[in-house]
Design an enzyme around this catalytic site. Structure first.
Site, short mmCIF file in Angstrom:
data_model
loop_
_atom_site.label_atom_id
_atom_site.label_comp_id
_atom_site.label_asym_id
_atom_site.label_seq_id
_atom_site.Cartn_x
_atom_site.Cartn_y
_atom_site.Cartn_z
N ILE A 511 9.76 -18.72 5.28
CA ILE A 511 10.01 -17.45 4.59
C ILE A 511 8.92 -16.43 4.88
O ILE A 511 8.99 -15.30 4.42
CB ILE A 511 10.10 -17.67 3.06
CG1 ILE A 511 8.84 -18.36 2.53
CG2 ILE A 511 11.34 -18.46 2.71
CD1 ILE A 511 8.81 -18.50 1.02
N GLY A 512 7.92 -16.81 5.65
CA GLY A 512 6.86 -15.87 5.98
C GLY A 512 5.86 -16.50 6.93
O GLY A 512 5.82 -17.72 7.11
N GLY A 514 1.62 -15.86 8.45
CA GLY A 514 0.37 -15.14 8.29
C GLY A 514 -0.71 -15.74 9.15
O GLY A 514 -0.45 -16.60 10.00
N GLY A 515 -1.96 -15.25 8.97
CA GLY A 515 -3.06 -15.77 9.75
C GLY A 515 -3.31 -17.24 9.50
O GLY A 515 -3.81 -17.95 10.37
N PHE A 516 -2.99 -17.71 8.32
CA PHE A 516 -3.20 -19.12 7.98
C PHE A 516 -2.16 -20.01 8.64
O PHE A 516 -2.46 -21.10 9.10
CB PHE A 516 -3.14 -19.27 6.45
CG PHE A 516 -3.52 -20.64 5.95
CD1 PHE A 516 -4.83 -20.94 5.69
CD2 PHE A 516 -2.57 -21.61 5.73
CE1 PHE A 516 -5.20 -22.19 5.22
CE2 PHE A 516 -2.91 -22.87 5.28
CZ PHE A 516 -4.24 -23.14 5.02
N GLY A 517 -0.92 -19.56 8.69
CA GLY A 517 0.17 -20.35 9.25
C GLY A 517 1.49 -19.94 8.65
O GLY A 517 1.64 -18.84 8.11
N VAL A 519 4.76 -20.06 6.05
CA VAL A 519 5.04 -20.30 4.64
C VAL A 519 6.49 -20.75 4.53
O VAL A 519 7.39 -20.09 5.06
CB VAL A 519 4.82 -19.03 3.79
CG1 VAL A 519 5.08 -19.33 2.32
CG2 VAL A 519 3.39 -18.51 3.98
N LYS A 533 2.48 -23.14 1.94
CA LYS A 533 1.75 -22.50 3.04
C LYS A 533 1.01 -23.58 3.82
O LYS A 533 0.11 -24.23 3.31
CB LYS A 533 0.79 -21.45 2.51
CG LYS A 533 0.10 -20.66 3.61
CD LYS A 533 -0.53 -19.37 3.10
CE LYS A 533 -1.75 -19.63 2.26
NZ LYS A 533 -2.49 -18.38 1.96
N ASP A 629 -9.83 -9.04 0.22
CA ASP A 629 -8.73 -8.76 1.15
C ASP A 629 -7.54 -8.18 0.39
O ASP A 629 -6.40 -8.64 0.53
CB ASP A 629 -8.32 -10.02 1.90
CG ASP A 629 -7.50 -9.71 3.16
OD1 ASP A 629 -7.55 -8.56 3.63
OD2 ASP A 629 -6.81 -10.62 3.66
#
Length: 848
Positions: A511-512, A514-517, A519, A533, A629
């Site tokens: 569903i998403g 990001g920089g972390f990985g 989701v 996540k 952030d």
């Protein structure tokens, strides 16, 4: 008796499924990086040879899968044994290698075109890997007169289990290679996301994401101020003198005596350097300004500039290495960095990593070359610094190779080499797994009809001896080797539960990103919908952010902060599980979206909710926390459009009573970053206030905070918005969809709040409590003189509710000291001392 028997069957099948799922997804990355022993190949030979302290194995001695077709070998009397043989290809041929892990790899190809018995100088060929041309129209004759080999070096992220390097001779020609190196590099040596410098934007930085989907080719690697040296990854660093534009402006600083100390783990990301980022020989030498004693008026004329040849109009990764090893302490020396004569950023000594001098660090920039054929980089002294100087220790330039549709992705050819037993094994294994899962589901449903659900199951994943499936990064040790204290083990969720909740992390559940990985949307065993996540290897965020997020969210709870349901750190996984926010991010609802437009009243309520969450972080949470952030993508909305602040991976504990700020490396997101924090590296709560001010402007105008497609003065929303307000034309840049909805008094109060948040000096900005007060006031002005009752999901504990019933309320005293204690749930030790001891650990400086 029948029920007990059924229970045992179900338990046995559950354990079987656990084993299969764990075995099928098992990975074995090492805790720390060790230089690999494969692949180093002496092509065209059956004998092993040594070169630069490394053994290159003859082709027939390879102990793993190796394919080469339509080839022959040749021998010569070259001075180096490694280049006395070559594999020659008369038609399209390849080497195919098995890969251990999904990670970034270094590939080196060695070419020495000897002329006897075969004349390799006549070779004309292309080299490719799936999806990319590594070299096109390679001409062996171009290198004939040089008595050294040509070594082409590439970095590539390989997500598959094999990699094929293909050589394609041009018509009536041949191809050759003398040696091949292929090995994994340390985690985070190359990041997927870097700062983007664009010449057209006069040095304004944006964000470039997607390096893992490209290939990087090394073009230059300079040991600035030093001599030729090799590092532990066998990379060659050469002197920089021939690339200086004004040699008279610079001189070599005396080399550091001893080994440069590295202050971070091998797998940490930038800007903190590790021993693999660059060697001590690079960080221990430097070019510095020769004219540091010049007057303040003339000092900027004495810059140090390097001009390096590059291909025209091509993206390049520029990496600059810094290490001040001569100043008595950090913070005394700062200077300006310039690319193509555009000032980019201040370089503020080496406080990014440590207060200890020396401390090495680096910066990465994605730079598109111009038409000159050269890339120019400068460092410029600053007359206001305590120590007036400018320096550089190392410089790297890598060409970005884009994907090409003319190169096969290799999937079809790879499938032809899969053996029949492997295919049959995969099919049978899949059928067995499907049968077990279906049977398990049937038996579970049958059991549920006869028994009540068991809330706390005793079933646990089976330990896997190879690699240790139950290994915990948090409890076994941090990246620095010591256990992380006070981690909330009660929030741990077994990996198998998350695999089942997300259909084994199937792409359909994403569903998403990001920089972390990625989701994932998941349904937990208790039926709760959650956002899962999961980190990915080499992501911008790593273990420190993972630890920080758990420690922050496991100790605080507020209705305007996203709740942490749990986490998982088994088998080197880093997974965070949050409450599911149905409406996504605030950014999703503002621009470039098909979602319904938010009304002005809804936007105000969302901003108020986010302000409450941040206010609680700053003053309500024990010890105080700075988010670091704040941006529209980190403000999430539930099904009722209630705002909740998310993503605490970069959070820091606030300053102590004895100091007004926290010294730390700059972290955050371009466009939202506090300029004062960027310059001074001194973090305060007012840095969050600035970022939130940008969010408020983004909500009002419904446009990106950095938009390079706009005219120069409009690129940065914060600067453009304040310029329009000062000119009295703010009305012209408001989102047209809400222009007619906004009460002018409400707009005036809102715009005044934005202006106060975006003050250049942090001391001139309001506290988050004051911002909250102003936004509540703007909402009441919008609603009119008669206050509207609060919605059931809004805070009922705010002390503002009575005083804001009239729009002409006088200014109240600062609310920055108020907290929403009734909204918080402190888990574990509730004492302030305990909380302080936890948040004192949050001194992270790894890259985003």
């Amino acid at each position: 008796m029948a029920i007990l028997y059924l229970h045992r069957i179900v338990e046995s099948l559950y354990i079987l499924v656990v084993f299969i799922l764990q075995f099928s997804s098992l990975q074995f990355p090492s805790l720390g990086y060790t230089f690999p022993d494969k692949y180093f190949i002496n092509c065209g030979s059956d004998s092993n040879v040594s070169e630069s302290g490394r053994v290159y194995v003859g082709e027939s001695n390879l102990g793993t899968s190796f394919v080469s077709s339509h080839s022959e070998k040749s021998e010569s009397a070259a001075p180096s044994p490694l280049y006395q043989t070559a594999r020659i290809f008369r038609s399209e041929s390849w080497y195919e290698f098995s890969i251990d892990a999904n990670a970034t790899y270094l590939v080196r190809l060695h070419f020495f075109p000897f002329s006897f018995p075969s004349n390799l100088s006549s070779a004309r060929f292309n080299v490719s890997v799936p999806g990319f041309w590594l070299s096109q129209n390679f001409d062996g004759g171009d290198h004939t007169n040089n008595n050294s080999a040509l070594v082409k070096e590439f970095f590539m992220h390989i997500p598959t289990s094999t990699i094929k390097i293909t050589f394609r001779p041009l018509p009536s020609s041949l191809a050759f290679v003398n040696a091949i190196e292929l090995f994994i590099v340390p985690l985070n040596l190359i990041a997927d996301q870097v700062a983007r410098f664009t010449l057209d934007n006069r040095g304004v930085l944006s964000t470039y994401t997607g390096l893992y989907s490209r290939v990087l080719e090394t073009k230059h690697r300079l040991n600035v101020g030093g001599q030729t040296t090799n590092d532990t990854l066998l990379r060659k660093w050469i002197p920089d003198d021939s690339y200086l534009v004004y040699p008279g402006n610079a001189h070599n600083h005396p080399a550091y005596k001893g080994q440069i100390p590295y202050h971070v783990h091998d797998d940490s990301g930038g800007p903190n350097a590790t021993r693999y980022t660059a060697p001590s020989d690079v960080y221990g030498t430097a070019k510095e300004s020769r004219n540091a004693s010049a007057s303040a008026e003339d000092i900027q004329l004495f810059n140090i500039t390097w001009a390096l040849p590059v291909e025209k109009n091509i993206d390049h990764l520029l990496r600059l290495h810094f290490c001040d090893y001569w100043s008595p302490s950090s913070g005394l020396l700062f200077f300006q960095l310039s690319i193509y004569d555009n000032q980019v950023m201040p370089v503020n000594n080496d406080g990014n990593v440590s207060k200890v001098v020396p401390s090495p660090y680096y910066y990465d920039f994605m730079v598109r070359s111009d038409n000159s054929g050269f890339m120019r980089v400068s460092v410029i002294p600053n007359a206001s610094a305590t120590i007036i100087n400018a320096f550089l220790n190392g410089l790297e330039i890598m060409k970005v190779i884009e994907t090409s549709s003319s190169v096969s992705d290799g999937q079809e050819s790879n499938s032809r080499h899969i053996s029949l037993p492997v295919v049959l094994g995969s099919v049978l294994g899949g059928l067995v797994l499907l049968f077990v899962v279906v049977l398990l589901g049937f038996l579970c449903r049958l059991r549920m009809r006869k028994e009540k659900p068991v809330e706390n199951s005793d079933w646990l994943p089976i330990p896997v001896t190879a690699g240790g499936s139950s290994h915990s990064r948090l409890t076994d040790g941090t990246s620095l080797g010591s256990p992380l204290p006070n981690i909330n083990l009660g929030l741990k969720i077994p990996l198998i539960d998350l695999q089942l909740a997300t259909k084994n992390f199937h792409a359909s559940q994403i569903i998403g990103k990001g920089g972390f990985g990625n989701v994932y949307k998941g349904v937990l065993r208790n039926g709760e919908i959650a956002a899962v996540k999961r980190s990915q290897p080499g992501s911008g965020q790593g273990l420190p952010e993972f630890q920080t997020e758990i420690m922050v969210l496991s100790k605080i709870r507020h209705r305007h902060l996203v709740s942490l349901i749990g986490y998982c750190d088994e088998r080197f996984e880093m997974i965070l599980v949050y409450e599911y926010m149905e409406k996504g991010t605030l950014r999703d609802h503002l621009y470039n979206t098909k979602l319904p437009t938010l009304s002005w009243k809804q936007r105000l309520e969302i901003c108020i909710g986010a302000a409450r969450g941040l206010c609680y972080l700053h003053k309500g949470a024990a010890g105080g926390i700075i988010h670091r952030d704040v941006k529209s993508t980190n403000i999430l909305l539930d099904e009722n459009l209630v705002a909740k602040v998310a993503d605490f991976g970069l959070s820091r504990s606030g300053p102590l009573d004895t100091q007004p700020y926290v010294s730390t490396g700059v972290k955050g997101t371009f466009g939202y970053l506090d300029p004062e924090y960027f310059r001074s590296q001194q973090l305060t709560e007012k840095s969050d206030v600035y970022s939130f001010g940008v969010v408020l402007l983004e909500v009002l105008c419904a446009r990106a905070v950095i938009d390079p497609s706009l005219p120069r003065e409009q690129i940065n929303l914060a600067e453009w918005g304040m310029l329009c307000k000062n000119k009295g034309i703010l009305q012209e840049i408001i989102d047209p969809s809400i222009k007619d909805q906004i009460d002018q008094n409400s707009l005036r109060k809102f715009s005044e709040t934005v202006e106060k948040c975006l003050q250049e000096d942090g001391c001139d900005r309001p506290s988050m409590g004051d911002v909250l007060w102003d936004l509540e006031y703007a909402l009441q002005l919008q609603r009119g003189a008669n206050a509207i009752p609060r919605e059931p999901y809004e805070d009922s504990s705010s002390s503002l509710s009575v005083s804001l019933q009239l729009p002409n309320v006088r200014r109240l005293p600062s609310l920055s000291t108020l907290s929403e204690a009734d909204d918080s749930i402190v888990r574990g030790d509730e004492s302030d001392n305990a909380a302080d001891s936890v948040f004192s650990q949050l001194k992270i400086d790894d890259a985003r």
